[in-house]
Each structure stands twice: as C-alpha cells, then as structure tokens.
Design a protein around this motif. Sequence first.
Motif, mmCIF file in Angstrom:
data_model
loop_
_atom_site.group_PDB
_atom_site.id
_atom_site.type_symbol
_atom_site.label_atom_id
_atom_site.label_comp_id
_atom_site.label_asym_id
_atom_site.label_seq_id
_atom_site.Cartn_x
_atom_site.Cartn_y
_atom_site.Cartn_z
ATOM 1 N N UNK A 10 0.838 -1.188 0.000
ATOM 2 C CA UNK A 10 0.000 0.000 0.000
ATOM 3 C C UNK A 10 0.878 1.244 0.000
ATOM 4 N N UNK A 11 0.829 2.020 -1.075
ATOM 5 C CA UNK A 11 1.595 3.246 -1.143
ATOM 6 C C UNK A 11 2.380 3.377 -2.429
ATOM 7 N N UNK A 12 2.790 4.591 -2.734
ATOM 8 C CA UNK A 12 3.610 4.902 -3.897
ATOM 9 C C UNK A 12 4.879 4.052 -3.890
ATOM 10 N N UNK A 13 5.061 3.229 -4.915
ATOM 11 C CA UNK A 13 6.242 2.370 -5.047
ATOM 12 C C UNK A 13 6.432 1.411 -3.878
ATOM 13 N N UNK A 14 5.408 1.122 -3.130
ATOM 14 C CA UNK A 14 5.542 0.170 -2.025
ATOM 15 C C UNK A 14 5.885 -1.210 -2.579
ATOM 16 N N UNK A 15 6.857 -1.880 -1.970
ATOM 17 C CA UNK A 15 7.259 -3.195 -2.444
ATOM 18 C C UNK A 15 7.740 -3.195 -3.879
ATOM 19 N N UNK A 16 8.397 -2.132 -4.283
ATOM 20 C CA UNK A 16 8.745 -1.918 -5.689
ATOM 21 C C UNK A 16 9.525 -3.076 -6.297
ATOM 22 N N UNK B 248 9.624 -0.888 1.908
ATOM 23 C CA UNK B 248 10.025 -2.248 1.516
ATOM 24 C C UNK B 248 10.371 -2.314 0.034
ATOM 25 N N UNK B 249 10.934 -1.243 -0.497
ATOM 26 C CA UNK B 249 11.115 -1.189 -1.953
ATOM 27 C C UNK B 249 12.448 -1.736 -2.436
ATOM 28 N N UNK C 144 5.753 2.542 7.124
ATOM 29 C CA UNK C 144 6.440 3.822 7.199
ATOM 30 C C UNK C 144 7.077 4.186 5.883
ATOM 31 N N UNK C 145 7.082 5.464 5.568
ATOM 32 C CA UNK C 145 7.678 5.924 4.314
ATOM 33 C C UNK C 145 9.152 5.550 4.250
ATOM 34 N N UNK C 146 9.557 4.933 3.169
ATOM 35 C CA UNK C 146 10.949 4.550 2.898
ATOM 36 C C UNK C 146 11.512 3.623 3.971
ATOM 37 N N UNK C 147 10.665 2.915 4.677
ATOM 38 C CA UNK C 147 11.112 1.995 5.721
ATOM 39 C C UNK C 147 11.428 0.624 5.124
ATOM 40 N N UNK C 148 12.231 -0.144 5.857
ATOM 41 C CA UNK C 148 12.473 -1.523 5.468
ATOM 42 C C UNK C 148 13.342 -1.693 4.250
#
Length: 206
Positions: free
Chosen positions: A98-104, A120-121, A134-138
């Motif tokens: 869920x989110x912009x480029x999430x799991x990219x 997670x990208x 979280x934004x840019x997390x993981x």
Amino acid sequence: TGGSHNTYVGASAGHGANGFNGAYNTIMGSEAGVAMDDLHKAVAIGAQSLKGATTADADGAVAIGYEALKALTSGHSSTALGYRAGVANTTGYQNTYLGFNAGLSSDVGLHNTAVGAEAYNDAVGDMRSNTVVGAVAGGFANASSDNNTVLGAWALRNGTGIISENVVIGAEACDGLGTNNPDMIKCTFIGRQSGGGTWGSSTVSA
C-alpha cells in the motif's frame, strides 16, 4: 472464448489469449489485465495494472494504481494499492503493498506487508513474513531476511546482510546499517534513531 460476470473498461483491458474465460473480474484501465488467462475474482484498476500473464493461480488479486502488480503471473491473494505498488511481484503470494512504489522490487516473497511510500522497496528474493510500515522503511536486500517488524519512517534502511526476526520501531531507527554488510538477528530497537549509525561487520543478535 467465454467467461461470465466480468467488467472490462479501457483499451485492451482484459484482452488476453483466454482473458474472457475468467469470471467475476473487474478490469479497468488501458492494458489492465491485457494478458489475462483464466483469472477469476480479480480487480485491476489503473493503466497496465495486472498486465502480466495472470493465470488461475493468481485468483483474487487486487491491483489499484498505475502498473500495480504489473508482473504478477501466479501469486494468489495479493493486494497492491498505489502507483507501481508491487510492480515486480511475479509469483509471490498473500502480499500486501500500500503506497507509492511500495514493495517496488519485491518479486517472489510471500506473506509480506508494506505500507507507506517506497516502503520495503529494496526487497528482492524469497523474503517471508515481513511487516513494514512507514515511508521509505524496510530497506533490506538480503533474500534470507524474514520475520521482521518495522514501524517508522526511514526505519531499518540500507541493510545488506541477513536481517531476520527483528523488531524496529521509531523514525530512522536502525537507519544506516552502513556498507559493512552486518547481519542483524533477533534484535529489538525502540525509539527515534535508535540503533542508528554505521555498523561494523560482525553479526548483531539478541
């Protein structure tokens, strides 16, 4: 061709070789579901969402957003919401992005959850049961990284070693593991910027 109870809206939407054999699909957007093959109970809304050659093994997929789950072939029960969310996922199943480029970059992992812009990208390979919010997390990239819980913007970034069974909570917590490729196993960090800085090369564990 056959199929029933399907809704297709958009240029080439749902127009795979056997796309119309599926049932109970909602496909909307230019080239959304364009290579569908007997897919059932799926939702694709957005240009090129679910564009891959999705089979019955991908039943129940939900992709909303430009190129969401674009490469999915056989990973069932996955959900992606956002611009290019889960775009590289091919056979990974029961993932949520869920989110912009999430799991990219996430491609074949399973049971993972990524919530937040670019969360997670960096994940590539058979990673399992990670929850990242979280934004840019993981930002961990070792395929043996499983069972992590990460909460907070920019938390647990730049990890290239094995990152497994950790709990990291707080903005920028464990951000910047450095270039020494340390493994991090069964650790808990709570608080803003806790566990931050450039780490050494040895394994850190509970």
